[in-house]
Design a protein around this motif. Sequence first.
Motif, PDB file in Angstrom:
ATOM      1  N   ALA A   1     -71.959  21.614 -38.201  1.00  0.00           N
ATOM      2  CA  ALA A   1     -72.720  20.409 -37.845  1.00  0.00           C
ATOM      3  C   ALA A   1     -71.832  19.281 -37.331  1.00  0.00           C
ATOM      4  N   THR A   2     -70.567  19.275 -37.720  1.00  0.00           N
ATOM      5  CA  THR A   2     -69.648  18.219 -37.284  1.00  0.00           C
ATOM      6  C   THR A   2     -69.551  18.162 -35.762  1.00  0.00           C
TER       7      THR A   2
ATOM      8  N   GLU B   1     -71.854  18.785 -33.589  1.00  0.00           N
ATOM      9  CA  GLU B   1     -73.038  18.099 -33.061  1.00  0.00           C
ATOM     10  C   GLU B   1     -73.036  16.621 -33.431  1.00  0.00           C
ATOM     11  N   THR B   2     -72.723  16.328 -34.674  1.00  0.00           N
ATOM     12  CA  THR B   2     -72.763  14.954 -35.166  1.00  0.00           C
ATOM     13  C   THR B   2     -71.840  14.042 -34.364  1.00  0.00           C
ATOM     14  N   TYR B   3     -70.629  14.532 -34.061  1.00  0.00           N
ATOM     15  CA  TYR B   3     -69.633  13.709 -33.386  1.00  0.00           C
ATOM     16  C   TYR B   3     -69.420  14.099 -31.926  1.00  0.00           C
ATOM     17  N   ASN B   4     -70.321  14.933 -31.413  1.00  0.00           N
ATOM     18  CA  ASN B   4     -70.273  15.326 -30.004  1.00  0.00           C
ATOM     19  C   ASN B   4     -68.891  15.868 -29.609  1.00  0.00           C
TER      20      ASN B   4
ATOM     21  N   GLN C   1     -64.614  11.373 -36.722  1.00  0.00           N
ATOM     22  CA  GLN C   1     -64.558  12.145 -35.479  1.00  0.00           C
ATOM     23  C   GLN C   1     -63.111  12.480 -35.124  1.00  0.00           C
TER      24      GLN C   1
END
Length: 92
Positions: free
Chosen positions: A17-18, A20-23, A70
């Motif tokens: 998920a990291t 997606e969360t931080y692009n 990030q």
Amino acid sequence: MLNITIPSTGLSHLTFATFETYNIPKPLSGIDAEINSDVILKFEDEEEAINYAGRLEDLSNIINDKSLTQNIAINDIILAIRNDGFVQGYQQ
């Protein structure tokens, strides 16, 4: 095919998920998640992994606040690639 595992217990607690969360850009060959939440980076070969790490270094350099999650996650990815035995052998 080269797979590099990044444990979710690292400094950034990186998970699938990291990204997606931080692009955070994914490798061209993709990523997988293990049942224990570790992330597996997938590459065609060592050169692709090195090029990906270089792209992430460029991204890290433009992030002003180095304490951001990030940036810490990006650095965890870079370190995992640079410390991989196959990548190190390829660079020698």
